[in-house]
Design a protein around this motif. Structure first.
Motif, PDB file in Angstrom:
ATOM      1  N   GLU A   2       0.750  -1.370  -0.065  1.00 11.88           N
ATOM      2  CA  GLU A   2      -0.010  -0.152   0.189  1.00 11.88           C
ATOM      3  C   GLU A   2       0.940   1.252   0.005  1.00 11.88           C
ATOM      4  N   HIS A   3       2.196   1.328   0.350  1.00 11.00           N
ATOM      5  CA  HIS A   3       2.957   2.414   0.589  1.00 11.00           C
ATOM      6  C   HIS A   3       3.401   2.761  -0.949  1.00 11.00           C
ATOM      7  N   SER A   4       3.319   1.913  -1.848  1.00 10.26           N
ATOM      8  CA  SER A   4       3.737   2.244  -3.274  1.00 10.26           C
ATOM      9  C   SER A   4       2.687   3.034  -4.306  1.00 10.26           C
ATOM     10  N   LEU A   5       1.336   2.886  -3.617  1.00  3.45           N
ATOM     11  CA  LEU A   5       0.374   3.503  -4.268  1.00  3.45           C
ATOM     12  C   LEU A   5       0.256   5.093  -4.152  1.00  3.45           C
ATOM     13  N   SER A   6      -0.417   5.640  -5.045  1.00  4.24           N
ATOM     14  CA  SER A   6      -0.357   7.173  -5.005  1.00  4.24           C
ATOM     15  C   SER A   6      -1.567   7.522  -3.988  1.00  4.24           C
ATOM     16  N   SER A   7      -1.700   8.905  -3.692  1.00  4.04           N
ATOM     17  CA  SER A   7      -2.893   9.402  -3.004  1.00  4.04           C
ATOM     18  C   SER A   7      -4.381   9.128  -3.917  1.00  4.04           C
ATOM     19  N   ARG A   8      -4.128   9.297  -5.143  1.00  2.00           N
ATOM     20  CA  ARG A   8      -5.405   9.101  -5.933  1.00  2.00           C
ATOM     21  C   ARG A   8      -5.667   7.716  -6.042  1.00  2.00           C
ATOM     22  N   VAL A 132      -6.436  -0.441   3.952  1.00  2.00           N
ATOM     23  CA  VAL A 132      -6.886   0.975   3.449  1.00  2.00           C
ATOM     24  C   VAL A 132      -6.552   1.874   4.762  1.00  2.00           C
ATOM     25  N   GLU A 133      -6.615   1.470   5.899  1.00  2.00           N
ATOM     26  CA  GLU A 133      -6.418   2.401   7.222  1.00  2.00           C
ATOM     27  C   GLU A 133      -4.896   2.572   7.062  1.00  2.00           C
ATOM     28  N   ARG A 134      -4.089   1.462   7.051  1.00  2.00           N
ATOM     29  CA  ARG A 134      -2.622   1.557   7.103  1.00  2.00           C
ATOM     30  C   ARG A 134      -2.167   2.755   5.896  1.00  2.00           C
ATOM     31  N   ALA A 135      -2.652   2.462   4.862  1.00  2.00           N
ATOM     32  CA  ALA A 135      -2.282   3.390   3.849  1.00  2.00           C
ATOM     33  C   ALA A 135      -2.728   4.586   3.860  1.00  2.00           C
ATOM     34  N   ALA A 136      -3.821   4.961   4.231  1.00  2.00           N
ATOM     35  CA  ALA A 136      -4.347   6.212   4.557  1.00  2.00           C
ATOM     36  C   ALA A 136      -3.825   6.845   5.732  1.00  2.00           C
ATOM     37  N   ASP A 336      -3.457  -5.223  12.739  1.00  2.00           N
ATOM     38  CA  ASP A 336      -2.417  -4.282  13.068  1.00  2.00           C
ATOM     39  C   ASP A 336      -1.012  -4.860  12.419  1.00  2.00           C
ATOM     40  N   ASP A 337      -1.062  -6.231  12.676  1.00  2.00           N
ATOM     41  CA  ASP A 337       0.173  -6.865  11.950  1.00  2.00           C
ATOM     42  C   ASP A 337       0.016  -7.470  10.570  1.00  2.00           C
ATOM     43  N   PRO A 338       0.697  -6.753   9.425  1.00  4.57           N
ATOM     44  CA  PRO A 338       0.473  -7.333   8.075  1.00  4.57           C
ATOM     45  C   PRO A 338       0.725  -8.885   8.038  1.00  4.57           C
ATOM     46  N   ARG A 339       1.536  -9.377   8.642  1.00  7.41           N
ATOM     47  CA  ARG A 339       1.785 -10.779   8.498  1.00  7.41           C
ATOM     48  C   ARG A 339       0.860 -11.714   9.283  1.00  7.41           C
ATOM     49  N   GLY A 340       0.038 -12.251   8.664  1.00  6.28           N
ATOM     50  CA  GLY A 340      -1.087 -13.224   9.460  1.00  6.28           C
ATOM     51  C   GLY A 340      -2.449 -12.339   9.518  1.00  6.28           C
ATOM     52  N   VAL A 341      -2.420 -11.129   8.849  1.00  4.10           N
ATOM     53  CA  VAL A 341      -3.555 -10.374   9.038  1.00  4.10           C
ATOM     54  C   VAL A 341      -5.040 -11.182   8.954  1.00  4.10           C
ATOM     55  N   ALA A 342      -4.959 -11.988   7.703  1.00  3.70           N
ATOM     56  CA  ALA A 342      -6.227 -12.495   7.208  1.00  3.70           C
ATOM     57  C   ALA A 342      -6.610 -13.671   8.422  1.00  3.70           C
ATOM     58  N   ALA A 343      -5.500 -14.480   9.114  1.00  4.53           N
ATOM     59  CA  ALA A 343      -5.887 -15.267  10.123  1.00  4.53           C
ATOM     60  C   ALA A 343      -6.522 -14.600  11.448  1.00  4.53           C
ATOM     61  N   ARG A 344      -5.817 -13.453  11.746  1.00  7.74           N
ATOM     62  CA  ARG A 344      -6.334 -12.885  12.914  1.00  7.74           C
ATOM     63  C   ARG A 344      -7.632 -12.156  12.800  1.00  7.74           C
ATOM     64  N   ASP A 402      -2.911   7.294  22.261  1.00  7.65           N
ATOM     65  CA  ASP A 402      -3.456   8.595  22.117  1.00  7.65           C
ATOM     66  C   ASP A 402      -4.138   8.903  20.783  1.00  7.65           C
ATOM     67  N   THR A 403      -3.591   8.105  19.585  1.00  6.07           N
ATOM     68  CA  THR A 403      -4.435   8.064  18.501  1.00  6.07           C
ATOM     69  C   THR A 403      -3.904   6.580  17.960  1.00  6.07           C
ATOM     70  N   ASN A 404      -4.741   6.304  16.911  1.00  4.56           N
ATOM     71  CA  ASN A 404      -4.286   4.961  16.157  1.00  4.56           C
ATOM     72  C   ASN A 404      -3.429   5.136  15.133  1.00  4.56           C
ATOM     73  N   PHE A 405      -3.109   6.259  14.458  1.00  5.44           N
ATOM     74  CA  PHE A 405      -2.175   6.494  13.437  1.00  5.44           C
ATOM     75  C   PHE A 405      -1.428   7.695  13.761  1.00  5.44           C
ATOM     76  N   LYS A 406      -0.107   7.496  13.863  1.00  3.63           N
ATOM     77  CA  LYS A 406       0.782   8.657  14.197  1.00  3.63           C
ATOM     78  C   LYS A 406       1.764   8.936  13.084  1.00  3.63           C
ATOM     79  N   ALA A 407       1.985  10.238  12.889  1.00  3.38           N
ATOM     80  CA  ALA A 407       3.106  10.399  12.003  1.00  3.38           C
ATOM     81  C   ALA A 407       4.434   9.767  12.188  1.00  3.38           C
TER      82      ALA A 407
END
Length: 407
Positions: A2-8, A132-136, A336-344, A402-407
């Motif tokens: 997801e990090h290689s995708l453009s904002s569009r 999508v959450e991780r990407a955005a 949260d962990d991309p490895r095994g995300v489908a299983a969890r 404090d937040t789910n997504f931090k810069a």
């Protein structure tokens, strides 16, 4: 990926997932809206209809348990689209059963197929949602679940219109299936391939084996999140199945008033989910889940021991607010962990759906002995336990939330 995708591209992906979440809600409401007509055409008793509808539960559980393995092998996009196609086929079987006049067996089988498609699609679209959450870098999963509710509402309105217009079950459900397929084909192009697929090249680790995917059921964090989702989903599912009857029997009001109370619950939950991303980004998962649990506890206490319908209506709104976040926030935490995300995500989804499918019938059995209002004490206990375990949803590696997504 997801990090290689453009904002569009991410924005298009996000919009596509909103619509994909709405499609199963639309399909489910389409089926539910025709249950009285199908029951009458089959000449089924209430008990027989209960067993026919059990086909939906059987298919759903099999789909939920199968989904993580399918996603790990083929990716979320493939499984979502396959699930939507299979569920549409199930709707078609249910629609044709009225023409075949083969009795309840055909409807049972159609619902099992429909449930299986919905089950695998449900896990896959939640896996996509967490990606999508991780990407955005935004909390979006509650909004995606609000889209499911909107789809449910659209399907219910369309179903009511179809019944009012005298449209046959065959025509209505076939049209609904075509709508689902056409929308799925259109949005397919905006979803990147391979989300949730286990690849060694992406993580630097070997892909998880089937045994490792099953082992996530033993992980303490996943178990605790599953319990949180179980308790909160029980609060949501019990309202979906029993709230109108709870209000009618407990407060001696008309069925129309009971339906109005259920509308309050759905509206409160949908509004909260629509605003959920903003609340989660501002306050974090743990704080929002704790506030949700407190709201549900307060609402249930008021409904169980309220002295008037007005008080109960306030309790219903608080109950709806409190039920909004448990399921989507729990799934977000499981991803949260991309490895095994489908299983969890699959494990936590299964816990939630067990609460939806098994909890309400248990409530009915208890309600036969003590009344539905007092039976809600079981739901209250489940929410209290969920509230005490909300800390499990804290992001992996975070000391605070404090937040789910931090810069």
């Amino acid at each position: 990926m997801e990090h290689s995708l453009s904002s569009r591209q991410i924005q298009r992906w996000r919009v596509a997932i909103y619509f994909i979440f709405a499609l199963p809600g639309f399909a489910l409401a389409s089926w539910v809206s025709r249950t009285p007509t199908i029951r009458d055409s089959l000449g089924a008793t209430t008990s027989e209809m209960g067993w026919i509808i059990f086909g939906l539960a059987v298919g759903s559980i099999v789909g939920l348990l199968s989904a993580s393995h399918l996603i790990a092998g083929r990716g979320g996009r493939f499984v979502m689209m396959t699930g939507l196609a299979v569920s549409s086929a199930g709707l078609g079987i249910v629609a044709l059963s009225g023409v075949w006049l083969t009795g309840g067996i055909a409807v049972f089988l159609g619902l099992a197929v429909f449930g299986f498609g919905n089950g695998i699609c449900d896990v896959a679209m939640n896996v996509e949602g967490t990606a999508v959450e991780r990407a955005a870098q935004k909390s979006l999963l509650t909004g995606f679940h609000a889209a499911f509710s909107v789809g449910n509402l659209v399907g219910a309105v369309a179903g009511s219109a179809a019944v009012g217009a005298g449209l046959s079950v065959l025509a209505h459900l076939s049209l609904a299936a075509v709508v689902v397929i056409l929308c799925a084909v259109y949005f397919f192009r905006f979803v990147p391939a391979g989300t949730g697929q286990e690849r060694a090249a992406e993580s630097g680790e070997p892909p998880m084996t089937a045994r490792e995917r099953m082992a996530v059921w033993k992980e303490p964090r996943t178990i605790l999140i599953g319990i949180v989702v179980l308790g909160m989903a029980f609060a949501e599912g019990s309202a979906n199945d029993w709230l109108p009857l709870v209000i009618v029997d407990g407060y001696h009001v008309s069925p129309a008033t009971g339906s109005f109370a259920f509308g309050l619950f759905v509206a409160a939950m949908t509004i909260c989910r629509a605003a959920g991303g903003m609340l989660l980004d501002r306050f974090g998962r743990v704080a929002v889940l704790r506030a949700s649990a407190l709201s549900a506890i307060a609402g249930l206490l008021i409904v169980i021991w309220g002295q008037s319908f007005t008080a109960a209506a306030i309790g219903v709104v608080l109950w709806g607010f409190g039920s909004a976040f448990g399921f989507p926030v729990g799934l977000s935490a499981a991803g949260d962990d991309p490895r095994g995300v489908a299983a969890r995500v699959g494990a936590v989804s299964t816990a939630g759906y067990l609460a939806f499918l098994v909890g309400p019938p248990i409530l009915g059995v208890i309600g036969d002995s003590v009344g539905l209002l007092r039976a809600l004490i079981i739901v209250l206990i489940g929410v209290v336990v969920a509230g005490l375990l909300c800390h499990a949803a804290r992001p992996i590696g975070a000391q605070t939330d404090d937040t789910n997504f931090k810069a």
